[in-house]
Design a protein around this motif. Structure first.
Motif, PDB file in Angstrom:
ATOM      1  N   HIS A 181       0.832  -1.204   0.000  1.00 49.14           N
ATOM      2  CA  HIS A 181       0.000   0.000   0.000  1.00 49.14           C
ATOM      3  C   HIS A 181       0.870   1.260   0.000  1.00 49.14           C
ATOM      4  CE1 HIS A 181      -3.122   2.833   1.131  1.00 49.14           C
ATOM      5  NE2 HIS A 181      -2.582   3.040   2.322  1.00 49.14           N
ATOM      6  N   LEU A 182       1.946   1.250   0.774  1.00 48.94           N
ATOM      7  CA  LEU A 182       2.856   2.400   0.821  1.00 48.94           C
ATOM      8  C   LEU A 182       3.563   2.593  -0.517  1.00 48.94           C
ATOM      9  CD1 LEU A 182       4.492   1.760   4.323  1.00 48.94           C
ATOM     10  CD2 LEU A 182       2.606   3.305   3.778  1.00 48.94           C
ATOM     11  N   LEU A 183       4.041   1.496  -1.075  1.00 48.01           N
ATOM     12  CA  LEU A 183       4.769   1.597  -2.349  1.00 48.01           C
ATOM     13  C   LEU A 183       3.859   2.085  -3.470  1.00 48.01           C
ATOM     14  CD1 LEU A 183       7.003  -1.628  -2.296  1.00 48.01           C
ATOM     15  CD2 LEU A 183       7.529   0.678  -1.459  1.00 48.01           C
ATOM     16  N   ASP A 184       2.600   1.666  -3.457  1.00 49.19           N
ATOM     17  CA  ASP A 184       1.664   2.132  -4.488  1.00 49.19           C
ATOM     18  C   ASP A 184       1.476   3.645  -4.420  1.00 49.19           C
ATOM     19  OD1 ASP A 184       1.350  -0.434  -5.390  1.00 49.19           O
ATOM     20  OD2 ASP A 184      -0.573  -0.782  -4.381  1.00 49.19           O
ATOM     21  N   GLN A 185       1.424   4.169  -3.205  1.00 50.91           N
ATOM     22  CA  GLN A 185       1.284   5.625  -3.066  1.00 50.91           C
ATOM     23  C   GLN A 185       2.552   6.339  -3.547  1.00 50.91           C
ATOM     24  OE1 GLN A 185      -0.771   6.902   0.782  1.00 50.91           O
ATOM     25  NE2 GLN A 185      -0.266   4.764   1.209  1.00 50.91           N
ATOM     26  N   ALA A 186       3.698   5.777  -3.232  1.00 53.17           N
ATOM     27  CA  ALA A 186       4.960   6.364  -3.698  1.00 53.17           C
ATOM     28  C   ALA A 186       5.013   6.362  -5.218  1.00 53.17           C
ATOM     29  CB  ALA A 186       6.138   5.592  -3.111  1.00 53.17           C
ATOM     30  N   ARG A 187       4.535   5.277  -5.827  1.00 52.72           N
ATOM     31  CA  ARG A 187       4.548   5.178  -7.284  1.00 52.72           C
ATOM     32  C   ARG A 187       3.694   6.287  -7.914  1.00 52.72           C
ATOM     33  NH1 ARG A 187       5.113   0.389  -9.660  1.00 52.72           N
ATOM     34  NH2 ARG A 187       4.177  -0.615  -7.835  1.00 52.72           N
ATOM     35  N   ASP A 188       2.548   6.562  -7.296  1.00 47.05           N
ATOM     36  CA  ASP A 188       1.672   7.610  -7.824  1.00 47.05           C
ATOM     37  C   ASP A 188       2.382   8.962  -7.836  1.00 47.05           C
ATOM     38  OD1 ASP A 188      -0.383   5.847  -8.244  1.00 47.05           O
ATOM     39  OD2 ASP A 188      -1.433   6.323  -6.383  1.00 47.05           O
ATOM     40  N   VAL A 189       3.085   9.269  -6.760  1.00 46.94           N
ATOM     41  CA  VAL A 189       3.787  10.553  -6.684  1.00 46.94           C
ATOM     42  C   VAL A 189       4.925  10.585  -7.707  1.00 46.94           C
ATOM     43  CG1 VAL A 189       5.139  12.081  -5.212  1.00 46.94           C
ATOM     44  CG2 VAL A 189       3.187  10.838  -4.250  1.00 46.94           C
ATOM     45  N   LEU A 190       5.719   9.528  -7.734  1.00 52.37           N
ATOM     46  CA  LEU A 190       6.878   9.504  -8.631  1.00 52.37           C
ATOM     47  C   LEU A 190       6.469   9.552 -10.093  1.00 52.37           C
ATOM     48  CD1 LEU A 190       8.975   6.818  -6.750  1.00 52.37           C
ATOM     49  CD2 LEU A 190       9.723   9.163  -7.194  1.00 52.37           C
ATOM     50  N   SER A 191       5.304   9.005 -10.410  1.00 53.43           N
ATOM     51  CA  SER A 191       4.860   8.956 -11.809  1.00 53.43           C
ATOM     52  C   SER A 191       4.368  10.301 -12.317  1.00 53.43           C
ATOM     53  CB  SER A 191       3.734   7.925 -11.964  1.00 53.43           C
ATOM     54  OG  SER A 191       4.178   6.636 -11.605  1.00 53.43           O
ATOM     55  N   SER A 192       3.988  11.161 -11.403  1.00 49.89           N
ATOM     56  CA  SER A 192       3.342  12.400 -11.842  1.00 49.89           C
ATOM     57  C   SER A 192       4.065  13.669 -11.403  1.00 49.89           C
ATOM     58  CB  SER A 192       1.907  12.443 -11.297  1.00 49.89           C
ATOM     59  OG  SER A 192       1.899  12.423  -9.880  1.00 49.89           O
ATOM     60  N   GLN A 193       5.026  13.551 -10.482  1.00 48.18           N
ATOM     61  CA  GLN A 193       5.659  14.752  -9.925  1.00 48.18           C
ATOM     62  C   GLN A 193       7.168  14.703 -10.156  1.00 48.18           C
ATOM     63  OE1 GLN A 193       3.557  17.127  -8.625  1.00 48.18           O
ATOM     64  NE2 GLN A 193       1.945  15.674  -9.244  1.00 48.18           N
ATOM     65  N   PRO A 194       7.783  15.883 -10.321  1.00 55.83           N
ATOM     66  CA  PRO A 194       9.239  15.927 -10.578  1.00 55.83           C
ATOM     67  C   PRO A 194      10.043  15.799  -9.282  1.00 55.83           C
ATOM     68  CG  PRO A 194       8.357  18.146 -10.622  1.00 55.83           C
ATOM     69  CD  PRO A 194       7.170  17.231 -10.404  1.00 55.83           C
TER      70      PRO A 194
END
Length: 356
Positions: A181-194
């Motif tokens: 669950h934590l990694l999925d949230q990190a992925r969302d940020v990394l995929s869309s933010q610089p």
């Protein structure tokens, strides 16, 4: 607003700071209710008899009382006023310990940020923080670093105490789902933010390494990984640094809620350790000891720390950690510590690191 002038301690050596602040912490007009209550039991006069770091060893380790003392009783009377925050330890060795902070941590982090810059931290850069917030101080520290560097701060929160409870109960399947669950949230940020900097803990770095897609994303988007919160074995750190993230700067920060942070120092000629931490010499004293006596260079000892600031006074605290003693860097004033580990038990409590 303060009711009494705070003693000027900027630029003092640690021993000079001790001499200045004994009167502050043990005078009825300025000392905290906590320390003034302890005074009759000490059996010595701190104002007259404690003049240097060695004198701090006359104090008993009272840090266990931070688990139950009302946090407001820790605030020196000379600093009564608004703005104090309460932070709690992770609870690895039992019930959490509480501290108060208003200005000290900001000064400490300004110093620590310059140490991070010495490792060529991208600046400005936006930060992704995969770590606890809430009562823990880790997120506050990293938000402060991001602000000092002119970047935005993207937190992904987690509850380390819940994970420790799951680990203690042997619920490894639920721990795995929570980490996912934590990694999925990190992925969302990394995929869309610089994102330029990732701050997180060693167990979550290892979880990222085990996820090929997320590992590739971090490798591609992140310039610097900062780790803290739990121990990192030398071999695991080597693999992360050399194999998984060879083109990414990996920086460690040792610390705890009670004392603050001790960032990794820049490499020195002849260093035997990949990562050597250095505390802030002005306000923090760390000794590595065995049976109360400092160990030799290259030897492992248990962490004994003292914090001497206008806001908090914590002398002679035995921590849960051990480390290898390292000689000071050229021109440095304090020993370094390397290969930080954790003892198995503190009192009757089994130490569980979990993910923080």
């Amino acid at each position: 607003m303060t009711t009494t002038s705070v003693p000027a301690t900027t630029g003092l050596t640690f021993d000079e700071r001790v001499r200045h602040l004994m009167r502050w912490h043990f005078s009825p007009e300025t000392g905290s209710p906590f320390w003034l209550r302890q005074l009759p039991e000490l059996g010595f006069d701190p104002i007259e008899e404690v003049t240097d770091a060695a004198g701090l060893l006359r104090f008993p380790d009272l840090s266990d009382r931070l688990r139950t003392t009302p946090a407001g009783d820790l605030i020196p009377r000379g600093l009564t006023g608004a703005g104090f925050q309460v932070y709690e330890s992770g609870g690895s060795s039992g019930a959490p310990k509480r501290i108060v902070d208003r200005d000290y941590r900001s000064r400490l982090l300004s110093w620590a940020f310059e140490r991070l810059r010495a490792h060529h931290l991208p600046d400005p850069a936006h930060w992704l923080h995969l770590g606890p917030s809430g009562p823990h101080v880790f997120a506050y520290d990293c938000a402060r670093y991001a602000a000092l560097g002119g970047g935005l701060f993207y937190p992904v929160d987690f509850d380390p105490r819940w994970v420790k409870r799951l680990v203690a109960a042997g619920d490894t399947e639920i721990v795995g789902r929570y980490v996912r669950h934590l990694l999925d949230q990190a992925r969302d940020v990394l995929s869309s933010q610089p994102i330029g900097v990732l701050s997180t803990t060693p167990p979550l770095i290892e979880a990222i390494c085990a996820d090929p897609e997320l590992h590739e994303l971090v490798n591609r988007r992140v310039d610097t990984i900062i780790w803290a919160g739990t121990s990192f074995s030398p071999e695991s750190l080597r693999q992360v640094d050399e194999i998984f993230f060879p083109d990414t700067t990996v920086i460690g920060i040792y610390g705890n809620t009670l004392m603050g942070v001790a960032p990794q120092r820049p490499p020195q000629p002849g260093d035997k350790h990949r990562c050597v931490f250095e505390p802030w010499a002005e306000a923090i004293r760390i000794d590595l000891v065995e049976d109360g006596e400092p160990v030799g260079y290259g030897e492992r000892g248990r962490v004994r720390l003292s914090l001497v600031t206008e806001e908090m006074f914590l002398p002679n605290v035995m921590e849960r950690d051990t480390a290898v003693r390292v000689e000071p860097a050229e021109g440095g004033a304090v020993d370094g510590l390397a290969e930080v580990g954790t003892i198995a038990t503190v009192g009757a409590n089994r130490v569980i690191e979990g993910v923080y």
